[in-house]
Design a protein around this motif. Sequence first.
Motif, PDB file in Angstrom:
ATOM      1  N   ASN A 106      -4.061 -19.381   5.836  1.00  0.00           N
ATOM      2  CA  ASN A 106      -4.059 -20.608   4.861  1.00  0.00           C
ATOM      3  C   ASN A 106      -2.757 -21.413   5.330  1.00  0.00           C
ATOM      4  O   ASN A 106      -1.998 -21.164   4.497  1.00  0.00           O
ATOM      5  CB  ASN A 106      -4.382 -20.512   3.430  1.00  0.00           C
ATOM      6  CG  ASN A 106      -4.507 -21.991   2.820  1.00  0.00           C
ATOM      7  OD1 ASN A 106      -4.633 -23.026   3.732  1.00  0.00           O
ATOM      8  ND2 ASN A 106      -4.479 -21.889   1.627  1.00  0.00           N
ATOM      9  N   ASP A 109      -1.127 -23.879   2.977  1.00  0.00           N
ATOM     10  CA  ASP A 109      -0.244 -23.356   1.756  1.00  0.00           C
ATOM     11  C   ASP A 109       0.880 -22.923   2.071  1.00  0.00           C
ATOM     12  O   ASP A 109       1.393 -21.619   2.576  1.00  0.00           O
ATOM     13  CB  ASP A 109      -1.282 -22.148   1.254  1.00  0.00           C
ATOM     14  CG  ASP A 109      -0.522 -21.782  -0.294  1.00  0.00           C
ATOM     15  OD1 ASP A 109       0.484 -21.803  -0.565  1.00  0.00           O
ATOM     16  OD2 ASP A 109      -1.440 -21.429  -1.311  1.00  0.00           O
ATOM     17  N   THR A 113       2.237 -19.297   3.212  1.00  0.00           N
ATOM     18  CA  THR A 113       2.861 -19.207   4.689  1.00  0.00           C
ATOM     19  C   THR A 113       4.246 -18.874   4.833  1.00  0.00           C
ATOM     20  O   THR A 113       4.567 -17.887   5.684  1.00  0.00           O
ATOM     21  CB  THR A 113       2.677 -20.510   5.488  1.00  0.00           C
ATOM     22  OG1 THR A 113       1.333 -20.995   5.376  1.00  0.00           O
ATOM     23  CG2 THR A 113       3.012 -20.584   6.900  1.00  0.00           C
ATOM     24  N   GLN A 141       0.653 -32.395   5.264  1.00  0.00           N
ATOM     25  CA  GLN A 141       0.863 -31.917   3.746  1.00  0.00           C
ATOM     26  C   GLN A 141       0.699 -33.199   2.948  1.00  0.00           C
ATOM     27  O   GLN A 141       1.271 -34.132   2.951  1.00  0.00           O
ATOM     28  CB  GLN A 141       2.592 -31.547   3.492  1.00  0.00           C
ATOM     29  CG  GLN A 141       2.923 -30.226   4.393  1.00  0.00           C
ATOM     30  CD  GLN A 141       2.317 -29.399   3.427  1.00  0.00           C
ATOM     31  OE1 GLN A 141       2.045 -28.987   2.438  1.00  0.00           O
ATOM     32  NE2 GLN A 141       1.830 -28.166   4.354  1.00  0.00           N
ATOM     33  N   TYR A 147       7.051 -29.865   0.577  1.00  0.00           N
ATOM     34  CA  TYR A 147       7.049 -29.232   2.079  1.00  0.00           C
ATOM     35  C   TYR A 147       8.267 -28.854   2.306  1.00  0.00           C
ATOM     36  O   TYR A 147       8.944 -27.758   2.738  1.00  0.00           O
ATOM     37  CB  TYR A 147       6.016 -29.891   2.722  1.00  0.00           C
ATOM     38  CG  TYR A 147       6.331 -29.408   4.311  1.00  0.00           C
ATOM     39  CD1 TYR A 147       6.015 -28.085   4.724  1.00  0.00           C
ATOM     40  CD2 TYR A 147       6.732 -30.331   5.259  1.00  0.00           C
ATOM     41  CE1 TYR A 147       6.023 -27.859   5.921  1.00  0.00           C
ATOM     42  CE2 TYR A 147       6.952 -29.963   6.571  1.00  0.00           C
ATOM     43  CZ  TYR A 147       6.541 -28.739   6.846  1.00  0.00           C
ATOM     44  OH  TYR A 147       6.357 -28.302   8.169  1.00  0.00           O
TER      45      TYR A 147
END
Length: 394
Positions: A106, A109, A113, A141, A147
């Motif tokens: 994923n 995410d 990650t 994002q 992020y």
Amino acid sequence: MLKTKIKQVDDALGGGMVEGSAVAFVGSLEYDNIVLMHQVTLNALKDGKKALLATFRQAPDTLLREAEHNGIDYAPFIEKGSLVILDGYTNLYAPGLKQGENILSNPLDIGITTAVIRDSLSKGNFEVLIIDDLTAQYTLQPNPKGYIKTLVRLINSVKSMGITAMTALCKDVFEKVDLAAVLIPFDYVFEVSQGRIKILRSLKPLRTANPIFQYVRTPEGIKLILEEYATVESIKKRLKAESDGTLWLDWDRVEIITESSERATIETAYEFLGPEKGKEFLYLWGKKQFIGLGKDARKRTNSLKSALEEIVLLTRSSGGGILEIMEIKDDLILITGKNLFPRSKGSALPYHVHYAGSIAQFLTEFTGKKWEGKETKCEAMGADHCGFVFWPVE
């Protein structure tokens, strides 16, 4: 030290980049920054480092093909396990969930990650992390600010592990304030775009007052202009002969001209036009040959000295002789020459007026103000060297 293997850049950095630091390669849509980052990665692998490469921009096989087109062969290092690719691309765009070794389940995410990346670095005893690149994830994002915060934490945590972190990003995509924020944890920042490598940040004091280096992109990757045009062999690589009788140097059609042919042009100008009109013709002929070169150089550098050094190098490597920059002032530039093209002896008139015209045209375009020039000495007239003087015209 982590080296770029581009001598002038490494010299400016004091030998290279400190291992365990973070390095950002900022670029534009042409992706030259990504090419240089992969060149540095390849150099690290050749020096015996073990690297983890996380890709979000494209699939691993596509990345490998692109790298190979730019003179970067990762295959031997993948085979012996010193390079591992973490696939963060497939599950961004695949219609169904793909599972397998080194495939991120994923990628969007970012918390999970980054946790997987840190875990992989620790378990695999990697010394270098490469992220290719931050831009793709940024555009996808829903919360870019979150992020960026997570990325800053990731880069700082990687550095705390003593691991070198490298990544690329496109400045044309990031919002200005977001770009500034994401670059906070990086010890080195290189801007690689439009023919210029510019060192924006360095962990150690730079050993140059002008950290801007002109480059060209070649099938062997990013190379500095001063290296690419330094030898006849490098010029030959750029030549291509067609079956219809045309010869190309990059995108310019060229013809091999002998000294006798160019000498005849100069002598004919003087014979038909006389000494003064002949000089005027040769001077304008030289200006015509250099139209556009000054504007092109201006796109690569703001340094007049660096721009003139390119002309010196191109003149030598193309067989035009040896030019030497003697003095550069706001109101006066002195250049000498030896073995200029064409050679001759016993002439009553100067043979290289066209060099004066060419360089005056270059100076006019580069500086944005009009310059004139004159050949004051000439080897063809018995001097031990050719001399040129240039001055701005009010």
